[in-house]
Design an enzyme around this catalytic site. Structure first.
Site, PDB file in Angstrom:
ATOM      1  N   ASP A 264       0.684  -1.059   0.099  1.00  0.00           N
ATOM      2  CA  ASP A 264      -0.092  -0.002  -0.195  1.00  0.00           C
ATOM      3  C   ASP A 264       0.848   0.981   0.445  1.00  0.00           C
ATOM      4  O   ASP A 264       2.011   1.060   0.131  1.00  0.00           O
ATOM      5  CB  ASP A 264      -0.943  -0.233   1.274  1.00  0.00           C
ATOM      6  CG  ASP A 264      -2.320   0.647   1.001  1.00  0.00           C
ATOM      7  OD1 ASP A 264      -2.171   1.686   0.372  1.00  0.00           O
ATOM      8  OD2 ASP A 264      -3.203   0.811   1.558  1.00  0.00           O
TER       9      ASP A 264
HETATM   10  C1  BGC Z   1      -5.353   2.442   0.591  1.00  0.00           C
HETATM   11  C2  BGC Z   1      -5.478   2.156  -0.993  1.00  0.00           C
HETATM   12  C3  BGC Z   1      -5.377   2.600  -1.993  1.00  0.00           C
HETATM   13  C4  BGC Z   1      -4.214   3.466  -2.606  1.00  0.00           C
HETATM   14  C5  BGC Z   1      -3.479   4.164  -3.434  1.00  0.00           C
HETATM   15  C6  BGC Z   1      -3.784   3.567   0.201  1.00  0.00           C
HETATM   16  O1  BGC Z   1      -3.711   5.618   0.284  1.00  0.00           O
HETATM   17  O2  BGC Z   1      -5.203   2.791   1.466  1.00  0.00           O
HETATM   18  O3  BGC Z   1      -6.787   1.138  -0.184  1.00  0.00           O
HETATM   19  O4  BGC Z   1      -5.237   2.314  -3.640  1.00  0.00           O
HETATM   20  O5  BGC Z   1      -4.671   4.522  -1.142  1.00  0.00           O
HETATM   21  O6  BGC Z   1      -4.971   5.457  -3.565  1.00  0.00           O
END
Ligand code: BGC
Length: 731
Positions: A264
């Protein structure tokens, strides 16, 4: 490309080019057509050469832009390996569907599949190759704002929806240009942060993790999801992104996931703040060892892996494995044959926000809304009734919900606008804002309400109050809205309350003021028309709660499939006489509305539960049959739910657990027999040895229209099919 061509390409790559594949950049690194290092991006100390070796980018879309960036990138790339474009296409691209929790409330996997298919086709036309969806984290705590993105509290329902979403996004392999790769997230158990506080520690026993949290990820993997994202949280004491047991043993070995594992956002960097890595170099090493292929925005791999390969051949091997997985993903997407996947502005213009896509979004919203109360059949409303429409959610297009970055709320129809089309006599006064109130506005609302037959109040939370980083400690409606409702209720007019929300709320006070209460969630691009269709009776409400709605905040976490305890309440007057029970002294255990609950306008009941046999064997399933009666003049949509309870297990068992459901039309004044095929695999439980078993013994089968009111019968497992099942899964 054939496998061997991909391999040949791989063999030509330098170590820098390989490490480049593991690097994901954000949209900020691209201006116009080219990669740039400006402003805050310069802090990351990446060279332009490194940018032109990056394997993927997130958050860039639009056919023209993607074409331009890809072509500039390829012009700079020695081996012409196309870049992957990834984005969060969660519940629609430009045609926005209801939020995932609401799609789940449809209790219809075809709705989830279709929403994902449409989202994929639009996003693919806009140049997106991979979506960071579905999020299948099981959730039981509505204080956590991301429950809106989940499929709720039930492992079976979440699993069914996870599979439907993956199939919808991806279609069949190799992926057609209208499909995109899905990325199931967040592995694992991100939905169980302590106290519902975002990014907080998760502390689950492995037994519970395997019983309840793991199944939905496993189903997505079974459906051949191409990517998995690590979660921000700690599990079993180690942050997921560095958790070798979780990623190597469970995800790769046990679940046989052989696709791409992406971190993530900056989750590798956060290994330092978690306190399991002393610096970014160690963080890079931990994540790579855990099997994380792509580093989303921490730049740890880009900076530190090269140095590590000079000294460590294992690092080299791990990098090679990751690179091969990424190249294979690019190949499955057809990027080596056409790095643009057929995108053009012309295709984009005809693929996006089509009449058909919008109609699908409307259908989904109609299936998703949940009617919780309908005293004296006040709904559906009649066309000529004088409606006083009030409330902060009535006159806004901000009903798309979080994670709809390509949606346009400025052109989204508001509820009031749709109601004006459906009803002859509609007056409107906002009455209060989401969090503001003033006397004059209340008086205007009171005035129109006085001259009405019915008050329709659109209350709830603004869309910014759900999604990532929106944990809350108060789940009641804001006090300004409660004040308005209290004033309006002095008029003794029938009151319909529509609640816009991305999470279960504590609606006990609201419920008391209302004659009818409808949860509209964040219903998306066509939510207003869907709502108007339900209010005027053109469409039958049929959504069911995918999460329990608590009566009091202090009950949280409250969910229907809790484990049996000692000293349970009996649900009768003896509960008051006995102090030493598993209960509260200041509130009942009962939620306000249970899982699976939702009313219809048609008068439906379930009768005559029958089983074709009482004993289940691996080869002989039990046919569970029940009759659904429609005692009204309207066609009804029934969600018939089948639950089981195992009387005696090796570990404690849930009081009830959903094992099947079906949504069927029951024509007016008629009956229909529904049938569930109860196979032995539905009786699997995880023992304390952490393996799956089917225990010999007695099981109660329950069928009903929600998780509370059910008909019951008993079935038996007589021979030891548990062992057999274990043998089968070991093979
Ligand atoms: C979130 C993810 C997301 C990623 C990209 C993160 O802050 O937890 O679910 O896919 O950002 O945007």
């Amino acid at each position: 490309m054939t496998n061997s061509t991909v391999k040949k390409l791989f063999e030509k790559m330098t170590i820098e080019e390989k490490i480049g594949q593991l690097l994901q950049l954000s949209a900020d690194f691209f201006q116009g057509n080219s990669a740039v290092i400006t402003g805050p991006m310069s802090e990351h100390h990446l060279s332009l050469k490194t940018l032109y070796q990056a394997g993927s980018v997130l958050g860039v879309s639009g056919a023209k832009r993607v074409r331009a960036i890809q072509s500039d990138y390829l012009a700079h790339s020695r081996l012409k390996i196309p870049m992957l474009f990834m984005a969060d296409v969660v519940h629609g691209y430009q045609t926005i569907f209801p939020i995932p929790l609401a799609l789940t409330a449809s209790f219809d996997p075809s709705v989830m599949k279709n929403a994902s298919e449409v989202a994929a086709s639009e996003a693919a036309a806009g140049g997106v190759h991979v979506t960071f969806a579905p999020m299948v984290d099981l959730v039981r705590d509505p204080r956590w704002g991301r429950v809106m993105e989940s499929s709720g509290e039930d492992p079976f329902l979440s699993s069914v929806m996870a599979q439907a979403a993956v199939k919808g996004f991806q279609g069949e392999k190799p992926l057609a240009n209208e499909h995109i790769a899905a990325c199931v997230k967040h592995f694992a158990a991100y939905g169980a942060p302590e106290a519902g506080r975002e990014y907080n520690t998760v502390d689950l026993s492995e037994w519970r993790f395997r019983e309840q949290y793991l199944p939905a990820y496993a189903k997505a993997i079974e459906a051949q999801v191409l990517l998995v994202m690590t979660s921000f949280n700690t599990l079993f004491g180690v942050p997921a992104t560095a958790n070798q047991y979780l990623m190597r043993d469970i995800l790769r070995k046990e679940l046989h996931f052989n696709g791409v594992l992406i971190s993530d956002w900056d989750a590798i960097g956060e290994l330092i703040t978690h306190g399991v890595a002393g610096d970014l170099k160690q963080a890079a090493s931990l994540a790579l060892k855990a099997g994380v292929d792509i580093d989303m925005m921490s730049f740890a791999y880009a900076h530190y892996l090269k140095k590590a390969t000079d000294v460590d051949s294992n690092t080299k091997k791990l990098i090679d494995e990751s690179v091969m997985r990424i190249l294979e993903l690019k190949d499955v997407l057809g990027l080596f044959d056409d790095p643009y996947r057929g995108i053009s502005e012309e295709r984009e213009a005809i693929a996006i926000k089509t009449h058909k896509n919008l109609a699908s979004a409307q259908h989904a919203a109609e299936q998703a809304m949940v009617l919780l109360k309908n005293k004296n059949h006040i709904l559906p409303l009649k066309q000529q009734q004088r409606l006083a429409v009030v409330g902060p959610a009535a006159n806004t297009g901000e009903i798309l919900g979080s994670w709809s970055w390509q949606g346009d709320s400025s052109t989204t129809e508001s509820y009031i606008s749709a109601l004006r089309r459906h009803f002859l006599n509609v007056s409107y006064a906002q009455g209060c804002g989401f969090h503001q109130i003033n006397l004059q506005e209340v008086q205007t609302a009171m005035k129109i309400a006085r001259n009405s037959d019915v008050i329709v109040a659109f209350m709830g939370l603004p869309q910014s109050d759900s999604g990532e980083a929106t944990s809350m400690t108060n789940l009641c409606l804001p006090k300004e809205q409660l004040t308005l409702l209290a004033r309006l209720s002095e008029l003794n007019k029938p009151m319909v309350i529509v609640v816009n929300t991305g999470r279960p709320l504590v609606l006990t006070d609201v419920d008391a003021e209302s004659d009818a209460m409808l949860i509209s969630w964040f219903p998306g691009s066509r939510g207003a028309e869907a709502l108007a269709n339900i209010l005027d009776g053109t469409v039958e409400p049929s959504g069911k709660l995918p999460m329990t709605f608590p009566r009091k905040l202090g009950q949280i976490p409250v969910y229907y499939n809790a484990y049996s305890t000692g000293r349970p309440i009996q649900g009768d007057s003896s509960d008051n006489e006995n102090k030493y029970l598993s209960k509260y002294i200041d509130e009942s255990n009962e939620p306000l509305y249970p899982f699976g609950f939702g009313l219809t306008y048609a008068d439906l009941i379930v009768t005559d539960l029958r089983l074709n046999q009482k004993t289940i064997t691996p080869n002989k399933s039990i046919h569970v049959m029940a009759v659904v009666k429609n005692r009204s003049d309207r066609d009804g949509l029934a969600v018939v739910q089948c639950y089981i309870h195992q009387k005696v297990g090796q570990t404690v068992r849930p009081i009830k657990q959903l094992i099947d459901f079906i949504k069927v039309i029951i024509p007016a004044n008629s009956t229909k027999t529904v049938e569930f095929n109860l196979t032995s695999d539905k009786l699997v439980s995880v023992h304390s040895d952490l393996a799956k078993h089917i225990d010999v013994g007695e099981y109660i089968v329950m069928v009903g229209l929600d998780s509370e009111k059910v008909l019951k019968d008993t079935i038996f497992v007589k021979q030891n099919i548990g062992e057999l099942y274990n043998d089968q899964i070991k093979k």
